[in-house]
Design a protein around this motif. Structure first.
Motif, PDB file in Angstrom:
ATOM      1  N   SER A   1      13.972   2.066 -15.443  1.00  0.00           N
ATOM      2  CA  SER A   1      13.647   3.108 -16.427  1.00  0.00           C
ATOM      3  C   SER A   1      12.664   4.115 -15.820  1.00  0.00           C
ATOM      4  O   SER A   1      12.031   3.854 -14.790  1.00  0.00           O
ATOM      5  N   LYS A   2      12.524   5.235 -16.492  1.00  0.00           N
ATOM      6  CA  LYS A   2      11.554   6.255 -16.073  1.00  0.00           C
ATOM      7  C   LYS A   2      10.145   5.659 -16.061  1.00  0.00           C
ATOM      8  O   LYS A   2       9.378   5.887 -15.125  1.00  0.00           O
ATOM      9  N   GLU A   3       9.833   4.875 -17.082  1.00  0.00           N
ATOM     10  CA  GLU A   3       8.501   4.266 -17.171  1.00  0.00           C
ATOM     11  C   GLU A   3       8.255   3.302 -16.011  1.00  0.00           C
ATOM     12  O   GLU A   3       7.153   3.270 -15.447  1.00  0.00           O
ATOM     13  N   GLU A   4       9.269   2.528 -15.659  1.00  0.00           N
ATOM     14  CA  GLU A   4       9.138   1.596 -14.530  1.00  0.00           C
ATOM     15  C   GLU A   4       8.978   2.365 -13.223  1.00  0.00           C
ATOM     16  O   GLU A   4       8.175   1.983 -12.362  1.00  0.00           O
ATOM     17  N   ALA A   5       9.710   3.450 -13.056  1.00  0.00           N
ATOM     18  CA  ALA A   5       9.593   4.264 -11.845  1.00  0.00           C
ATOM     19  C   ALA A   5       8.172   4.831 -11.724  1.00  0.00           C
ATOM     20  O   ALA A   5       7.566   4.785 -10.641  1.00  0.00           O
ATOM     21  N   GLU A   6       7.643   5.334 -12.822  1.00  0.00           N
ATOM     22  CA  GLU A   6       6.275   5.872 -12.798  1.00  0.00           C
ATOM     23  C   GLU A   6       5.259   4.772 -12.519  1.00  0.00           C
ATOM     24  O   GLU A   6       4.299   4.980 -11.769  1.00  0.00           O
ATOM     25  N   ARG A   7       5.462   3.605 -13.105  1.00  0.00           N
ATOM     26  CA  ARG A   7       4.554   2.476 -12.861  1.00  0.00           C
ATOM     27  C   ARG A   7       4.558   2.100 -11.383  1.00  0.00           C
ATOM     28  O   ARG A   7       3.503   1.865 -10.780  1.00  0.00           O
ATOM     29  N   LEU A   8       5.736   2.067 -10.774  1.00  0.00           N
ATOM     30  CA  LEU A   8       5.837   1.699  -9.356  1.00  0.00           C
ATOM     31  C   LEU A   8       5.158   2.733  -8.464  1.00  0.00           C
ATOM     32  O   LEU A   8       4.446   2.374  -7.520  1.00  0.00           O
ATOM     33  N   ILE A   9       5.352   3.995  -8.766  1.00  0.00           N
ATOM     34  CA  ILE A   9       4.700   5.051  -7.975  1.00  0.00           C
ATOM     35  C   ILE A   9       3.191   4.948  -8.124  1.00  0.00           C
ATOM     36  O   ILE A   9       2.446   5.095  -7.145  1.00  0.00           O
ATOM     37  N   ASP A  10       2.726   4.656  -9.334  1.00  0.00           N
ATOM     38  CA  ASP A  10       1.285   4.520  -9.567  1.00  0.00           C
ATOM     39  C   ASP A  10       0.684   3.329  -8.832  1.00  0.00           C
ATOM     40  O   ASP A  10      -0.525   3.285  -8.588  1.00  0.00           O
ATOM     41  N   LEU A  11       1.506   2.357  -8.453  1.00  0.00           N
ATOM     42  CA  LEU A  11       1.033   1.191  -7.689  1.00  0.00           C
ATOM     43  C   LEU A  11       0.763   1.512  -6.221  1.00  0.00           C
ATOM     44  O   LEU A  11       0.010   0.800  -5.557  1.00  0.00           O
ATOM     45  N   ILE A  12       1.396   2.545  -5.713  1.00  0.00           N
ATOM     46  CA  ILE A  12       1.364   2.823  -4.277  1.00  0.00           C
ATOM     47  C   ILE A  12      -0.042   2.822  -3.687  1.00  0.00           C
ATOM     48  O   ILE A  12      -0.267   2.175  -2.661  1.00  0.00           O
ATOM     49  N   PRO A  13      -1.020   3.497  -4.308  1.00  0.00           N
ATOM     50  CA  PRO A  13      -2.353   3.493  -3.686  1.00  0.00           C
ATOM     51  C   PRO A  13      -2.993   2.111  -3.575  1.00  0.00           C
ATOM     52  O   PRO A  13      -3.841   1.881  -2.716  1.00  0.00           O
ATOM     53  N   SER A  14      -2.576   1.181  -4.417  1.00  0.00           N
ATOM     54  CA  SER A  14      -3.195  -0.148  -4.403  1.00  0.00           C
ATOM     55  C   SER A  14      -2.439  -1.159  -3.541  1.00  0.00           C
ATOM     56  O   SER A  14      -2.888  -2.293  -3.386  1.00  0.00           O
ATOM     57  N   ILE A  15      -1.340  -0.755  -2.958  1.00  0.00           N
ATOM     58  CA  ILE A  15      -0.535  -1.689  -2.162  1.00  0.00           C
ATOM     59  C   ILE A  15      -1.155  -1.873  -0.785  1.00  0.00           C
ATOM     60  O   ILE A  15      -1.399  -0.902  -0.066  1.00  0.00           O
ATOM     61  N   HIS A  16      -1.419  -3.130  -0.451  1.00  0.00           N
ATOM     62  CA  HIS A  16      -1.904  -3.476   0.890  1.00  0.00           C
ATOM     63  C   HIS A  16      -0.692  -3.589   1.811  1.00  0.00           C
ATOM     64  O   HIS A  16       0.221  -4.367   1.559  1.00  0.00           O
ATOM     65  N   VAL A  17      -0.689  -2.784   2.852  1.00  0.00           N
ATOM     66  CA  VAL A  17       0.462  -2.714   3.746  1.00  0.00           C
ATOM     67  C   VAL A  17       0.223  -3.578   4.974  1.00  0.00           C
ATOM     68  O   VAL A  17      -0.839  -3.510   5.594  1.00  0.00           O
ATOM     69  N   GLU A  18       1.218  -4.387   5.290  1.00  0.00           N
ATOM     70  CA  GLU A  18       1.175  -5.187   6.506  1.00  0.00           C
ATOM     71  C   GLU A  18       2.370  -4.821   7.375  1.00  0.00           C
ATOM     72  O   GLU A  18       3.507  -4.913   6.930  1.00  0.00           O
ATOM     73  N   GLU A  19       2.070  -4.382   8.581  1.00  0.00           N
ATOM     74  CA  GLU A  19       3.134  -4.044   9.522  1.00  0.00           C
ATOM     75  C   GLU A  19       3.791  -5.328  10.011  1.00  0.00           C
ATOM     76  O   GLU A  19       3.123  -6.341  10.191  1.00  0.00           O
ATOM     77  N   TYR A  20       5.103  -5.253  10.205  1.00  0.00           N
ATOM     78  CA  TYR A  20       5.817  -6.415  10.738  1.00  0.00           C
ATOM     79  C   TYR A  20       6.241  -6.097  12.165  1.00  0.00           C
ATOM     80  O   TYR A  20       6.913  -5.103  12.414  1.00  0.00           O
ATOM     81  N   HIS A  21       5.798  -6.938  13.082  1.00  0.00           N
ATOM     82  CA  HIS A  21       6.135  -6.762  14.496  1.00  0.00           C
ATOM     83  C   HIS A  21       6.836  -8.011  15.010  1.00  0.00           C
ATOM     84  O   HIS A  21       6.464  -9.126  14.649  1.00  0.00           O
ATOM     85  N   SER A  22       7.834  -7.791  15.830  1.00  0.00           N
ATOM     86  CA  SER A  22       8.494  -8.887  16.522  1.00  0.00           C
ATOM     87  C   SER A  22       9.159  -8.321  17.762  1.00  0.00           C
ATOM     88  O   SER A  22       9.784  -7.262  17.714  1.00  0.00           O
ATOM     89  N   ARG A  23       8.995  -9.030  18.852  1.00  0.00           N
ATOM     90  CA  ARG A  23       9.671  -8.614  20.092  1.00  0.00           C
ATOM     91  C   ARG A  23      11.132  -9.045  20.082  1.00  0.00           C
ATOM     92  O   ARG A  23      11.925  -8.580  20.869  1.00  0.00           O
ATOM     93  N   VAL A  24      11.461  -9.937  19.165  1.00  0.00           N
ATOM     94  CA  VAL A  24      12.835 -10.428  19.051  1.00  0.00           C
ATOM     95  C   VAL A  24      13.545  -9.563  18.004  1.00  0.00           C
ATOM     96  O   VAL A  24      13.230  -9.628  16.816  1.00  0.00           O
ATOM     97  N   GLN A  25      14.498  -8.775  18.468  1.00  0.00           N
ATOM     98  CA  GLN A  25      15.180  -7.827  17.593  1.00  0.00           C
ATOM     99  C   GLN A  25      15.854  -8.517  16.405  1.00  0.00           C
ATOM    100  O   GLN A  25      15.811  -8.021  15.283  1.00  0.00           O
ATOM    101  N   ARG A  26      16.448  -9.667  16.613  1.00  0.00           N
ATOM    102  CA  ARG A  26      17.113 -10.408  15.540  1.00  0.00           C
ATOM    103  C   ARG A  26      16.132 -10.743  14.424  1.00  0.00           C
ATOM    104  O   ARG A  26      16.449 -10.633  13.239  1.00  0.00           O
ATOM    105  N   GLU A  27      14.911 -11.138  14.777  1.00  0.00           N
ATOM    106  CA  GLU A  27      13.901 -11.457  13.760  1.00  0.00           C
ATOM    107  C   GLU A  27      13.510 -10.218  12.964  1.00  0.00           C
ATOM    108  O   GLU A  27      13.324 -10.290  11.744  1.00  0.00           O
ATOM    109  N   LEU A  28      13.392  -9.100  13.658  1.00  0.00           N
ATOM    110  CA  LEU A  28      13.049  -7.846  13.000  1.00  0.00           C
ATOM    111  C   LEU A  28      14.144  -7.449  12.007  1.00  0.00           C
ATOM    112  O   LEU A  28      13.866  -7.123  10.849  1.00  0.00           O
ATOM    113  N   VAL A  29      15.391  -7.533  12.445  1.00  0.00           N
ATOM    114  CA  VAL A  29      16.533  -7.205  11.585  1.00  0.00           C
ATOM    115  C   VAL A  29      16.568  -8.137  10.373  1.00  0.00           C
ATOM    116  O   VAL A  29      16.740  -7.679   9.235  1.00  0.00           O
ATOM    117  N   GLU A  30      16.396  -9.430  10.590  1.00  0.00           N
ATOM    118  CA  GLU A  30      16.416 -10.390   9.480  1.00  0.00           C
ATOM    119  C   GLU A  30      15.301 -10.109   8.478  1.00  0.00           C
ATOM    120  O   GLU A  30      15.515 -10.200   7.270  1.00  0.00           O
TER     121      GLU A  30
END
Length: 171
Positions: free
Chosen positions: A63-92
């Motif tokens: 819904s529009k309300e859910e979309a707005e709620r999700l966008i409003d969450l963005i500043p509070s989201i803690h982001v963790e980068e995912y790294h892997s030297r194994v391409q298969r793991e990255l794809v999975e």
């Protein structure tokens, strides 16, 4: 059962409008089945899929309300980068996020890949093709659904998100 005119999220295609519901012959069996006729909002094609389809993910768009709620969450989201030297793991890892078809998971994935890109740029490195590919897929699915839910042209969505996030950060 969905109705003609409904917007649904359909597999990896993204947002589709149901333009028709009709009986079609099932190949070689002589049976008839009820099918949705779907028009993807962001692709030039038409799709017919059985109403009783258990193989491809389908759900109503948020819904529009859910979309707005999700966008409003963005500043509070803690982001963790995912790294892997194994391409298969990255794809999975990336595929497991995409297969949820969950907008909040897609936001986290997109933010994670953007953060990874930023870190790499700071180290004068380029992002890999796998990361680029999955970032495009995640953004396509996410932006398509947010755009449809908010009734905003997809090309204006990044500006909308940025202004909304800036307003939240300014509080």
């Amino acid at each position: 059962m969905y109705q003609i005119g409904d917007l649904i999220h359909y597999g990896d295609t993204g947002v589709c409008r149901i333009t028709d519901i009709k009986l079609l012959d099932v190949a070689r069996s002589g049976d008839e089945r009820l099918y949705y006729v779907l028009d993807p909002l962001y692709q030039a094609c038409s799709i017919s899929t059985p109403v009783e389809n258990n193989r491809i993910f389908m759900r109503p768009i948020i819904s529009k309300e859910e979309a707005e709620r999700l966008i409003d969450l963005i500043p509070s989201i803690h982001v963790e980068e995912y790294h892997s030297r194994v391409q298969r793991e990255l794809v999975e890892h990336y595929e497991s996020s995409l297969k949820t078809h969950d907008c909040e998971v897609l936001i986290r994935l997109t933010l994670s890949i953007h953060a990874k890109k930023q870190t790499l740029l700071e180290d004068n490195k380029k992002m890999g093709a796998v990361d680029e590919s999955f970032m495009k897929k995640a953004e396509h699915m996410l932006f398509g659904e947010l755009s449809a839910a908010l009734d905003i042209p997809i090309e204006h969505l990044p500006e909308y998100i940025e202004s909304r996030v800036d307003a939240i950060r300014a509080k």
